[in-house]
Motif scaffolding. Structure first.
Motif, PDB file in Angstrom:
ATOM      1  N   THR A  44      32.470  52.338  41.304  1.00 48.90           N
ATOM      2  CA  THR A  44      33.019  51.169  41.992  1.00 48.90           C
ATOM      3  C   THR A  44      34.449  51.479  42.416  1.00 48.90           C
ATOM      4  N   GLY A  45      34.861  50.883  43.520  1.00 53.37           N
ATOM      5  CA  GLY A  45      36.199  51.126  44.035  1.00 53.37           C
ATOM      6  C   GLY A  45      37.253  50.310  43.309  1.00 53.37           C
ATOM      7  N   GLU A  47      41.671  49.343  43.488  1.00 56.27           N
ATOM      8  CA  GLU A  47      42.765  49.267  44.454  1.00 56.27           C
ATOM      9  C   GLU A  47      43.538  50.598  44.480  1.00 56.27           C
ATOM     10  N   TYR A  51      39.018  55.043  42.145  1.00 51.86           N
ATOM     11  CA  TYR A  51      37.706  54.477  41.810  1.00 51.86           C
ATOM     12  C   TYR A  51      37.392  54.735  40.348  1.00 51.86           C
ATOM     13  N   ALA A 143      36.298  57.063  47.659  1.00 51.59           N
ATOM     14  CA  ALA A 143      36.823  55.748  47.270  1.00 51.59           C
ATOM     15  C   ALA A 143      36.758  54.733  48.412  1.00 51.59           C
ATOM     16  N   GLN A 148      34.281  47.407  46.681  1.00 45.95           N
ATOM     17  CA  GLN A 148      35.587  47.189  46.059  1.00 45.95           C
ATOM     18  C   GLN A 148      35.501  46.114  44.977  1.00 45.95           C
ATOM     19  N   SER A 149      36.101  46.413  43.826  1.00 44.22           N
ATOM     20  CA  SER A 149      36.019  45.531  42.666  1.00 44.22           C
ATOM     21  C   SER A 149      37.160  44.526  42.608  1.00 44.22           C
ATOM     22  N   ARG A 152      42.968  46.598  39.908  1.00 43.17           N
ATOM     23  CA  ARG A 152      44.063  47.549  40.130  1.00 43.17           C
ATOM     24  C   ARG A 152      44.518  48.105  38.788  1.00 43.17           C
TER      25      ARG A 152
END
Length: 202
Positions: A44-45, A47, A51, A143, A148-149, A152
């Motif tokens: 999962t990506g 910020e 990743y 990435a 995107q999750s 960060r």
């Protein structure tokens, strides 16, 4: 070198995925298989171009090479944050900056992705596997194309009995204020800002 991604290992991929998802409160996307070492992953990506990877031995695969990377042949116990991986733009040129045991690199492939990566012959990275692996992407880093999750990375804390030596080795290759080295038993912990508030991944 810059931080590329973090890896959560488990005795099974299901264990690794569940630990990552429960710790951060986010779902992991699809991944793939690494034929060379007989492992598989899900991703999962994060910020800032990072990743998160969940990885484990694939019970249906026949590895081309052992010991496996990330010391997975010796992995036991609950799923946990196990490795962190840096990105180099010229691995051949920067390898001499790494500890001698961490300088061996191999060619890797997964689907349309290809990369060079440092993998010690015994699978165990220096400082009880707390030293980062280093890769050089030979295609666009993954990435940007991952789901995107919204998470960060705030801090990555590395504890080791030889904290000063580990810090000195890292100072040769990395300048990242998120990375903290502390004295203590070997351990790794990451703090994240997530859509659900501050979360910790161990």
């Amino acid at each position: 070198m810059i931080l590329d991604h973090l890896a959560v290992a488990g005795e099974t991929l299901e264990d690794a995925v569940a630990h990552a998802e429960q710790s951060l409160g986010i779902p992991l996307g699809r991944g793939g298989c690494h034929a060379r070492y007989g492992t598989h992953n899900r991703l999962t990506g994060l910020e800032d171009g990072l990743y998160l990877e969940a990885i484990a031995i694939d019970p249906d695969a026949q590895p081309q090479e052992q010991p496996r990377w990330f010391n997975l042949d010796r992995f036991q116990g609950p799923a946990r944050l196990s490795n962190w991986i840096l990105r180099s733009e010229d691995l051949n040129a920067e390898k001499p900056l790494l500890p001698p045991h961490a300088q061996r690199h191999v060619q890797m492939q997964r689907g349309d992705l290809s990369w060079l990566m440092t993998v010690p012959a015994d699978g165990l990275l220096p400082f009880d596997n707390l030293f980062p692996a280093v890769l050089q992407w030979q295609a666009e880093p993954p990435a940007a194309r991952l789901p995107q999750s919204g998470c960060r990375l705030s801090r990555l804390v590395l504890a080791h009995p030889q904290a000063a030596a580990l810090q000195a080795a890292l100072d040769r290759i990395l300048d990242d204020p998120r990375i903290k080295v502390e004295q203590g038993a070997p351990a790794m912990m990451a703090e994240f800002a997530t859509p659900h508030g501050a979360r910790v991944l161990r």
